[in-house]
Design a protein around this motif. Structure first.
Motif, mmCIF file in Angstrom:
data_model
loop_
_atom_site.group_PDB
_atom_site.id
_atom_site.type_symbol
_atom_site.label_atom_id
_atom_site.label_comp_id
_atom_site.label_asym_id
_atom_site.label_seq_id
_atom_site.Cartn_x
_atom_site.Cartn_y
_atom_site.Cartn_z
ATOM 1 N N GLN A 162 0.715 -1.195 -0.075
ATOM 2 C CA GLN A 162 -0.104 0.023 -0.054
ATOM 3 C C GLN A 162 0.849 1.111 -0.087
ATOM 4 O OE1 GLN A 162 -3.538 -0.360 -0.368
ATOM 5 N NE2 GLN A 162 -2.733 -2.189 -0.782
ATOM 6 N N GLY A 163 1.243 1.604 -0.886
ATOM 7 C CA GLY A 163 1.997 2.788 -1.401
ATOM 8 C C GLY A 163 3.386 2.885 -0.956
ATOM 9 N N ASP A 164 4.284 1.607 -0.708
ATOM 10 C CA ASP A 164 5.548 1.561 -0.301
ATOM 11 C C ASP A 164 6.573 2.435 -1.639
ATOM 12 O OD1 ASP A 164 6.061 -1.022 1.652
ATOM 13 O OD2 ASP A 164 4.153 -0.632 0.736
ATOM 14 N N PRO A 165 7.258 3.342 -1.116
ATOM 15 C CA PRO A 165 7.957 3.989 -2.209
ATOM 16 C C PRO A 165 8.891 2.838 -2.707
ATOM 17 C CG PRO A 165 8.289 5.239 -0.061
ATOM 18 C CD PRO A 165 7.401 3.903 0.251
ATOM 19 N N ARG A 166 9.469 3.071 -4.007
ATOM 20 C CA ARG A 166 10.561 2.187 -4.756
ATOM 21 C C ARG A 166 11.682 1.694 -3.758
ATOM 22 N NH1 ARG A 166 10.935 3.328 -10.967
ATOM 23 N NH2 ARG A 166 9.111 4.509 -11.298
ATOM 24 N N GLY A 167 12.224 2.675 -3.063
ATOM 25 C CA GLY A 167 13.315 2.464 -2.359
ATOM 26 C C GLY A 167 13.090 1.405 -1.277
ATOM 27 N N ASN A 213 6.569 -22.629 2.883
ATOM 28 C CA ASN A 213 5.888 -22.622 1.383
ATOM 29 C C ASN A 213 6.687 -22.158 0.570
ATOM 30 O OD1 ASN A 213 4.402 -21.807 -0.449
ATOM 31 N ND2 ASN A 213 3.000 -20.673 0.919
ATOM 32 N N ALA A 214 7.013 -23.315 -0.416
ATOM 33 C CA ALA A 214 7.927 -23.304 -1.620
ATOM 34 C C ALA A 214 7.177 -22.711 -2.675
ATOM 35 C CB ALA A 214 8.375 -24.710 -1.599
ATOM 36 N N ASP A 215 5.775 -22.457 -2.791
ATOM 37 C CA ASP A 215 5.225 -21.590 -4.029
ATOM 38 C C ASP A 215 5.751 -20.426 -4.287
ATOM 39 O OD1 ASP A 215 3.786 -24.112 -4.383
ATOM 40 O OD2 ASP A 215 2.084 -23.364 -3.237
ATOM 41 N N PRO A 216 5.862 -19.893 -5.423
ATOM 42 C CA PRO A 216 6.181 -18.681 -5.585
ATOM 43 C C PRO A 216 5.033 -17.819 -5.197
ATOM 44 C CG PRO A 216 5.667 -19.547 -7.841
ATOM 45 C CD PRO A 216 5.739 -20.866 -6.725
ATOM 46 N N ILE A 217 5.310 -16.477 -4.836
ATOM 47 C CA ILE A 217 4.593 -15.342 -4.689
ATOM 48 C C ILE A 217 4.659 -14.357 -5.666
ATOM 49 C CG2 ILE A 217 5.916 -14.266 -2.804
ATOM 50 C CD1 ILE A 217 3.528 -13.442 -1.240
ATOM 51 N N GLU A 218 3.424 -13.579 -6.091
ATOM 52 C CA GLU A 218 3.410 -12.653 -7.034
ATOM 53 C C GLU A 218 3.443 -11.360 -6.177
ATOM 54 O OE1 GLU A 218 0.773 -13.245 -10.786
ATOM 55 O OE2 GLU A 218 -0.098 -14.919 -9.374
ATOM 56 N N ILE A 219 4.304 -10.537 -6.430
ATOM 57 C CA ILE A 219 4.708 -9.408 -5.684
ATOM 58 C C ILE A 219 4.015 -8.029 -6.617
ATOM 59 C CG2 ILE A 219 6.413 -7.793 -4.930
ATOM 60 C CD1 ILE A 219 6.227 -10.351 -3.368
ATOM 61 N N GLY A 220 3.536 -7.339 -6.061
ATOM 62 C CA GLY A 220 2.776 -6.123 -6.703
ATOM 63 C C GLY A 220 3.475 -4.754 -6.191
ATOM 64 N N ALA A 221 3.170 -3.802 -6.689
ATOM 65 C CA ALA A 221 3.496 -2.353 -6.276
ATOM 66 C C ALA A 221 2.466 -1.418 -7.058
ATOM 67 C CB ALA A 221 4.891 -2.051 -6.982
ATOM 68 N N ILE A 222 2.323 -0.403 -6.243
ATOM 69 C CA ILE A 222 1.607 0.748 -6.781
ATOM 70 C C ILE A 222 2.394 1.876 -7.317
ATOM 71 C CG2 ILE A 222 -0.086 2.467 -6.345
ATOM 72 C CD1 ILE A 222 -1.394 0.638 -4.285
ATOM 73 N N THR A 223 2.551 2.101 -8.600
ATOM 74 C CA THR A 223 3.392 3.111 -8.958
ATOM 75 C C THR A 223 3.039 4.575 -8.933
ATOM 76 O OG1 THR A 223 2.200 3.453 -11.399
ATOM 77 C CG2 THR A 223 3.672 1.595 -11.179
#
Length: 315
Positions: A214-219, A237-247
């Motif tokens: 929720q709004g993490d800056p890129r850094g 948990n060995a399953d990959p996780i889908e990582i998101g970002a709000i630009t």
């Protein structure tokens, strides 16, 4: 595992305007927009190759917060069902549903029906919520919203699974021998966890198929992503996780009007170069938002992004 999008590509989606109108991000024209406007924007996003359309969730806003949050918050299930009927392929994301406000059997009935009717396009984004009066009015313990969300996610996993008669036994919810049809079209509904607090990050790592910061800056993203991966591995948990970002807010081209100092503007290649940095940080999908003065300008921006920026995201 319930991965939504192909690994190794930077996917783009958007939270729709109109359906939530917080003063933080809503444009003035949205106040008088119509369902027809919402449908046209959704269709434009699908044509432009957007991976998902998202809708928010709040049941009721107290007067003390109304000036900033506004009281315009469409119901996410009703909104996504409406959008499902006017689109064909784009995924439908609740970003985020405060699922602990509703009994998991009620939530499962709504989301299973939505997934069934949409042909398996639901992504269930969940979050803890932050408005105390909202919880109190609905008879839900605000102080226990974290543990309640954890159990609700577990109960929804069971209730949205393949079994007609799901079972769950927990401290707050218990059910068995109660049948629910239709079942979701998907074998496993993807659950993306929203939030950037330590509790939300841990929840995403342990329980989520994806993370919606929720709004993490890129850094700040690399440290958060590394923490999620450590916690996930520690949980086995060995399953990959889908990582998101709000630009940052975007405007394709030179706006010729004041779009705000944080807004990324300019030529498509330059915007794509900037957005590709998210992939280098470990992000799988970006949620973009465009500045606009009316629906026509927003549709033009969506179209320009799809045709001129998106081809440069995954060279």
């Amino acid at each position: 595992m319930a991965r939504v999008f192909p690994q190794g590509r930077l996917v783009y989606g958007m939270q729709l305007p109109i359906q939530s109108q917080s003063a933080i991000y809503a444009e003035p024209w949205e106040a008088t927009a119509t369902p027809h406007d919402l449908a046209e924007i959704a269709r434009a996003a699908e044509r432009a190759g957007f991976g998902y359309l998202a809708s928010c969730d709040h049941v009721a806003i107290p007067r003390r917060l109304a000036d900033g949050m506004s009281t315009v918050w469409y119901d996410p299930v009703a909104t996504l069902a409406f959008l499902a009927a006017v689109t064909e392929r784009v995924r439908l994301l609740s970003h985020v549903a405060i699922v602990a406000l509703r009994h998991p059997l009620l939530g499962a009935k709504q989301y299973a029906t939505l997934d069934h009717l949409s042909g398996g396009r639901l992504i269930l984004g969940v979050g803890a919520g932050h408005v105390q009066e909202e919880f109190e009015a609905l008879g839900v313990d605000f102080a226990r919203r974290g543990p309640l969300l954890d159990e609700t996610v577990d109960a929804l996993r069971a209730a949205l699974g393949p079994e007609e008669y799901p079972e769950h036994e927990g401290p707050s919810f218990a059910f068995k021998d109660l049948g629910q049809l239709p079942r979701p079209a998907q074998e496993r509904i993807p659950v993306w966890v929203g939030g950037s607090s330590p509790a939300a990050v841990r929840r995403a790592a342990v329980r989520g198929d994806g993370w919606l910061p929720q709004g993490d800056p890129r850094g700040e993203l690399p440290a958060q992503i590394a923490k999620i991966r450590r916690l996930r591995e520690a949980a086995g948990n060995a399953d990959p996780i889908e990582i998101g970002a709000i630009t940052e807010p975007l405007y394709v081209g030179e706006p010729g009007w004041a779009t705000g100092r944080r807004t990324l503007t300019g030529k498509p290649e330059a915007l794509a170069e900037s957005l590709r940095e998210y992939r280098e940080l470990g992000v799988d999908q970006i949620q973009v938002r465009f500045r606009s003065r009316d629906r026509a300008e927003l549709v033009d921006q969506i179209t320009a992004f799809g045709t001129e920026v998106a081809p440069h995201l995954n060279p």
